[in-house]
Motif scaffolding. Structure first.
Motif, PDB file in Angstrom:
ATOM      1  N   ALA A   1       0.750  -1.159   0.180  1.00 34.94           N
ATOM      2  CA  ALA A   1       0.068  -0.025   0.084  1.00 34.94           C
ATOM      3  C   ALA A   1       0.963   1.314  -0.006  1.00 34.94           C
ATOM      4  O   ALA A   1       0.595   2.274  -0.509  1.00 34.94           O
ATOM      5  N   ARG A   2       2.177   1.196   0.607  1.00 38.38           N
ATOM      6  CA  ARG A   2       2.582   2.469   1.068  1.00 38.38           C
ATOM      7  C   ARG A   2       4.150   2.386   0.304  1.00 38.38           C
ATOM      8  O   ARG A   2       4.842   3.546  -0.055  1.00 38.38           O
ATOM      9  N   GLY A   3       4.387   1.248  -0.310  1.00 36.80           N
ATOM     10  CA  GLY A   3       5.749   1.380  -0.862  1.00 36.80           C
ATOM     11  C   GLY A   3       6.946   1.615  -0.026  1.00 36.80           C
ATOM     12  O   GLY A   3       7.960   2.190  -0.836  1.00 36.80           O
ATOM     13  N   THR A   4       7.064   1.483   1.134  1.00 35.58           N
ATOM     14  CA  THR A   4       7.995   1.651   2.143  1.00 35.58           C
ATOM     15  C   THR A   4       8.491   0.424   2.980  1.00 35.58           C
ATOM     16  O   THR A   4       7.709  -0.534   2.886  1.00 35.58           O
ATOM     17  N   PRO A   5       9.460   0.640   3.469  1.00 31.21           N
ATOM     18  CA  PRO A   5      10.092  -0.788   4.243  1.00 31.21           C
ATOM     19  C   PRO A   5       9.093  -0.863   5.260  1.00 31.21           C
ATOM     20  O   PRO A   5       8.748  -0.189   6.068  1.00 31.21           O
ATOM     21  N   MET A   6       9.064  -2.247   5.255  1.00 32.47           N
ATOM     22  CA  MET A   6       8.248  -2.759   6.649  1.00 32.47           C
ATOM     23  C   MET A   6       8.779  -3.090   7.730  1.00 32.47           C
ATOM     24  O   MET A   6      10.150  -3.594   7.710  1.00 32.47           O
ATOM     25  N   ARG A   7       8.326  -2.662   8.912  1.00 32.31           N
ATOM     26  CA  ARG A   7       9.310  -2.825  10.340  1.00 32.31           C
ATOM     27  C   ARG A   7       9.151  -4.085  10.970  1.00 32.31           C
ATOM     28  O   ARG A   7       7.919  -4.599  10.712  1.00 32.31           O
TER      29      ARG A   7
ATOM     30  N   ARG B   1      11.334   6.299   1.890  1.00 36.43           N
ATOM     31  CA  ARG B   1      11.712   6.771   2.994  1.00 36.43           C
ATOM     32  C   ARG B   1      13.055   6.488   3.523  1.00 36.43           C
ATOM     33  O   ARG B   1      13.452   5.901   4.350  1.00 36.43           O
ATOM     34  N   VAL B   2      14.170   6.867   2.598  1.00 40.34           N
ATOM     35  CA  VAL B   2      15.506   7.063   2.748  1.00 40.34           C
ATOM     36  C   VAL B   2      16.167   8.218   2.606  1.00 40.34           C
ATOM     37  O   VAL B   2      15.592   8.593   1.433  1.00 40.34           O
ATOM     38  N   VAL B   3      17.253   8.604   3.203  1.00 39.78           N
ATOM     39  CA  VAL B   3      17.922   9.631   2.661  1.00 39.78           C
ATOM     40  C   VAL B   3      19.317   9.362   2.307  1.00 39.78           C
ATOM     41  O   VAL B   3      19.945   8.151   2.785  1.00 39.78           O
ATOM     42  N   SER B   4      19.859   9.802   1.247  1.00 45.74           N
ATOM     43  CA  SER B   4      21.179   9.381   0.719  1.00 45.74           C
ATOM     44  C   SER B   4      22.233  10.388   1.195  1.00 45.74           C
ATOM     45  O   SER B   4      22.031  11.676   1.428  1.00 45.74           O
ATOM     46  N   VAL B   5      23.465   9.735   1.734  1.00 45.21           N
ATOM     47  CA  VAL B   5      24.369  10.165   2.462  1.00 45.21           C
ATOM     48  C   VAL B   5      25.717  10.115   1.858  1.00 45.21           C
ATOM     49  O   VAL B   5      26.043   8.939   1.503  1.00 45.21           O
ATOM     50  N   ARG B   6      26.638  11.057   1.987  1.00 46.70           N
ATOM     51  CA  ARG B   6      27.894  11.258   1.355  1.00 46.70           C
ATOM     52  C   ARG B   6      28.991  11.440   2.619  1.00 46.70           C
ATOM     53  O   ARG B   6      28.740  12.163   3.326  1.00 46.70           O
TER      54      ARG B   6
ATOM     55  N   ILE C   1      20.034   5.669   4.348  1.00 47.58           N
ATOM     56  CA  ILE C   1      19.554   5.250   5.468  1.00 47.58           C
ATOM     57  C   ILE C   1      18.075   5.433   5.637  1.00 47.58           C
ATOM     58  O   ILE C   1      17.443   6.492   4.996  1.00 47.58           O
ATOM     59  N   ALA C   2      17.481   4.431   6.088  1.00 44.82           N
ATOM     60  CA  ALA C   2      15.960   4.503   6.020  1.00 44.82           C
ATOM     61  C   ALA C   2      15.596   5.271   7.186  1.00 44.82           C
ATOM     62  O   ALA C   2      16.189   5.135   8.473  1.00 44.82           O
ATOM     63  N   TYR C   3      14.272   5.660   7.432  1.00 41.94           N
ATOM     64  CA  TYR C   3      13.857   6.351   8.608  1.00 41.94           C
ATOM     65  C   TYR C   3      12.310   5.823   8.784  1.00 41.94           C
ATOM     66  O   TYR C   3      11.788   5.620   8.069  1.00 41.94           O
ATOM     67  N   ASP C   4      11.587   6.007  10.101  1.00 36.47           N
ATOM     68  CA  ASP C   4      10.385   5.852  10.493  1.00 36.47           C
ATOM     69  C   ASP C   4       9.870   7.358  10.555  1.00 36.47           C
ATOM     70  O   ASP C   4       8.899   7.627   9.779  1.00 36.47           O
ATOM     71  N   ASP C   5      10.743   8.308  11.423  1.00 32.78           N
ATOM     72  CA  ASP C   5      10.718   9.615  10.985  1.00 32.78           C
ATOM     73  C   ASP C   5      11.623  10.479  10.799  1.00 32.78           C
ATOM     74  O   ASP C   5      12.711   9.916  11.134  1.00 32.78           O
TER      75      ASP C   5
ATOM     76  N   ARG D   1       5.068  19.636  11.099  1.00 34.24           N
ATOM     77  CA  ARG D   1       4.935  18.561   9.898  1.00 34.24           C
ATOM     78  C   ARG D   1       5.095  19.196   8.808  1.00 34.24           C
ATOM     79  O   ARG D   1       4.496  20.223   8.407  1.00 34.24           O
ATOM     80  N   THR D   2       6.045  18.494   7.579  1.00 34.64           N
ATOM     81  CA  THR D   2       5.953  19.283   6.248  1.00 34.64           C
ATOM     82  C   THR D   2       4.792  18.634   5.413  1.00 34.64           C
ATOM     83  O   THR D   2       4.085  17.948   5.820  1.00 34.64           O
ATOM     84  N   THR D   3       4.879  18.922   4.283  1.00 36.21           N
ATOM     85  CA  THR D   3       3.945  18.173   3.402  1.00 36.21           C
ATOM     86  C   THR D   3       4.124  17.099   2.804  1.00 36.21           C
ATOM     87  O   THR D   3       3.213  16.525   2.268  1.00 36.21           O
ATOM     88  N   VAL D   4       5.048  16.370   3.468  1.00 36.88           N
ATOM     89  CA  VAL D   4       5.439  14.908   3.154  1.00 36.88           C
ATOM     90  C   VAL D   4       5.418  14.222   4.262  1.00 36.88           C
ATOM     91  O   VAL D   4       5.761  14.421   5.493  1.00 36.88           O
ATOM     92  N   PRO D   5       4.350  13.126   4.319  1.00 35.69           N
ATOM     93  CA  PRO D   5       4.497  12.337   5.433  1.00 35.69           C
ATOM     94  C   PRO D   5       5.466  11.678   6.255  1.00 35.69           C
ATOM     95  O   PRO D   5       6.523  11.490   5.514  1.00 35.69           O
TER      96      PRO D   5
END
Length: 611
Positions: free
Chosen positions: A37-43, A136-141, A149-153, A316-320
């Motif tokens: 449904a959400r296309g995000t990693p399952m915890r 739900r991931v950010v790319s880091v250098r 790295i993935a995040y819940d929030d 909260r931003t405009t992104v969940p």
């Protein structure tokens, strides 16, 4: 980018560059379980909540510390681009000037101290290059490679970066900024080498602090700003005091003009101004403003307005599941409703705490307060502070207001060391609600602005200030504190007991009214407005008919040194049936308002009209 992801479900221990073992990074094949449904990693069931924070210092670290206190099991990762995650950025100018001697004093916390005290995973030297809001991931250098790295929030606290205008030569190695510990240490080393001349571009808060501390080190300092006076948010009549103090420090002011180019030479640079002036410089400090550092997140789909991140009442931003705090966030002004970022450490710290509450205990979370922009700066022996809206902001918001000027002492006049606090306060015409306040003086400024900031936050009216029960003892205040006096003056104006006229109306007053100066002869000897009639206020009651004859049916506009005696004279005249008004702030405000032009409107007393 290497195919490596840290997943909340698998809780990797360390990223690249921090001694990570192979088990620290989850292969892409192992990271395929997703919610359809959400296309995000399952915890995995029972996995700790992962909070990733981009940016440390004020907002980010405040959120991280609060999050840990609320959830001992949460995995809290802070990604900081720079080498220092928690430092006293407001103390940087004073390190450059030498008042803060040790660089280590600027370091509030370190990654190791934060790990020991709060079990935070703080990663310095980690630059966030991208955000995938679907995965739900950010790319880091990092220096050792890239990872995700993935995040819940996710909390965004990227801060702001210095504005670099398109000035030819701005790439000179002599041009520096003052935003980081590295900036400060580099500037201090440069000053310690014995250079002689510095040019500061920008006369806002940071520019003023830089100019002051560098001048105190004995350098010849030129301060340049396109605005007509230093500290542009400060009202014109108060900025005159700051201008005088900067000149007393030996700072060469170039106002109302911008830098057009910087010529680079072997021994020096030359800053060329729009008016043709050429300023030789061994050091150029660039401080013309900042802008939100948000391009990466806006490109990823986070809603922004003029580069600032849009948030709701809880951050909260405009992104969940993505939140934002600090200098990069769009704030709604608590007085005017104007939408703009507020680049101040205090609000960032407090909002970081509130956002952590909204994530970890939403049932108790409070709404983010609307900021009022309270700020303070030292300028030589003077202090300037402000809170709420100034004239420009109120005019832009089309708010009707009345302005009050006062010059009371900071403590009892009979106690040694009494000095004036110059106050400008704005209140709504309709209901007296406090809208803004500013003050300049040698002592007692911080106390009054803090009280007035509290009053604005509480929605008090100017009349409410009368009743504030403030601490009093001769060394610390007056029985009628400057704040109480502001309330009394405001009440008099709002009830019609006092009518004001203002320094900018002088030409119209001289054209249509009789200007009555009720100061003493000694005060008048120091200069008075050309064409004014002089009658000391103590003699006014016995000389009413002389005033009536001189006025010839015209309105009477009264002035004294600070506005107190002219208010008394106004009451006498008004009750005699005259159309009367008192100059707000008196000669002190008039001189400050007109600045260098004051000499054109003042003359010696022998040329005045005497009764």
């Amino acid at each position: 980018m290497p195919c490596a992801v840290e997943s909340p479900a698998l809780n990797a221990a360390k990223p690249p560059g921090r001694g990570a073992a192979s088990t620290s990074r989850t292969p892409c094949a192992a990271w395929t379980r997703r919610s359809a449904a959400r296309g995000t990693p399952m915890r995995e069931s029972g996995a700790p909540h992962r909070l990733v924070i981009v940016g440390g210092v004020a907002g980010g670290m405040s959120a991280a510390a609060r999050a840990r206190r609320l959830d001992e099991r949460a995995e809290i990762v802070v990604l900081e681009r720079g080498a220092y995650v928690s430092f006293a950025n407001c103390g940087l100018p004073y390190f450059v000037g030498g008042e803060i001697a040790d660089e280590n004093s600027l370091l509030v916390q370190t990654p190791s101290s934060l790990r020991a005290a709060l079990a935070l995973d703080v990663r310095t030297g980690h630059d966030v290059l991208g955000l995938d809001i679907t995965r739900r991931v950010v790319s880091v250098r990092t220096i050792d490679g890239d990872y995700e790295i993935a995040y819940d929030d996710l909390i965004l606290a990227p801060g702001a970066r210095p504005v670099r205008p398109p000035i030819p030569g701005l790439d000179s190695p002599r041009v520096r900024t003052l935003r980081s510990v590295d900036d400060a240490t580099s500037l201090r080393r440069t000053v310690d080498r014995g250079i002689r001349r510095a040019v500061v571009l920008g006369a806002g808060f940071i520019g003023i602090e830089a100019a002051e501390v560098i001048a105190r080190r004995g350098l010849a300092v030129s301060l340049v700003d396109v605005a007509s006076h230093p500290l542009p948010p400060l009202e014109r009549e108060l900025a005159a005091v700051v201008t005088a103090e900067l000149r007393a420090l030996g700072v060469d002011l170039h106002l109302g003009v911008a830098a057009d180019a910087i010529e680079q030479h072997d021994e020096e640079d030359v800053v060329i101004l729009g008016d043709g002036a050429r300023l030789a410089a061994d050091l150029v400090v660039l401080s013309v403003g900042v802008r939100p550092d948000t391009e990466v997140f806006e490109a990823a789909g986070v809603g922004c307005e003029r580069g600032a991140i849009i948030v709701d009442g809880h951050g909260r931003t405009t992104v969940p599941n993505v939140w934002a705090v600090g200098d990069a966030v769009l704030s709604v002004d608590g007085v005017t409703g104007a939408r703009r970022p507020i680049a101040l450490a205090g609000p960032a710290n407090r909002v970081g705490r509130l956002v952590a509450d909204a994530i970890f205990r939403p049932e108790h979370a409070r709404m983010l307060p609307a900021p009022t922009g309270t700020a303070i700066v030292r300028v030589g022996d003077q202090v300037a502070a402000l809170t709420g809206a100034n004239r420009q902001a109120l005019d832009a918001a089309e708010v009707d207001y009345v302005t009050l000027h006062l010059h009371p002492n900071q403590h009892a006049g009979y106690f040694p060391g009494a000095t004036q606090v110059h106050l400008v306060v704005h209140a709504a015409t309709s209901n007296g609600r406090l809208l803004g306040a500013q003050a300049v003086g040698r002592d007692g400024v911080d106390k009054r602005i803090d009280v007035l900031a509290t009053a604005i936050r509480a929605g008090l009216s100017v009349e409410d200030l009368i009743d504030l029960d403030l601490a009093y003892s001769p060394p610390f205040g007056q029985a009628k504190d400057p704040v109480n006096l502001t309330g009394m003056l405001g009440e008099n104006v709002r009830t019609g007991a006092l009518r004001l006229w203002y320094a900018d109306e002088l030409a119209a007053v001289l054209d249509r009214a009789l200007l009555l100066d009720v100061r003493t002869a000694a005060e008048v000897a120091a200069g008075a407005v050309r064409g004014a009639m002089h009658i000391p206020h103590t003699e006014l009651r016995g000389r009413i008919e002389e005033v009536r004859s001189a006025a010839g049916g015209r309105p009477i506009r009264v002035m004294c040194q600070s506005g107190v005696r002219s208010a008394i004279a106004h009451r006498v005249l008004a009750q005699e049936g005259f159309d009367s008004a008192s100059l707000s702030g008196g000669m002190l405000t008039l001189r400050a308002w007109w600045g260098g032009e004051a000499s054109e409107i003042l003359e010696r007393p022998e040329a005045m009209q005497h009764a």
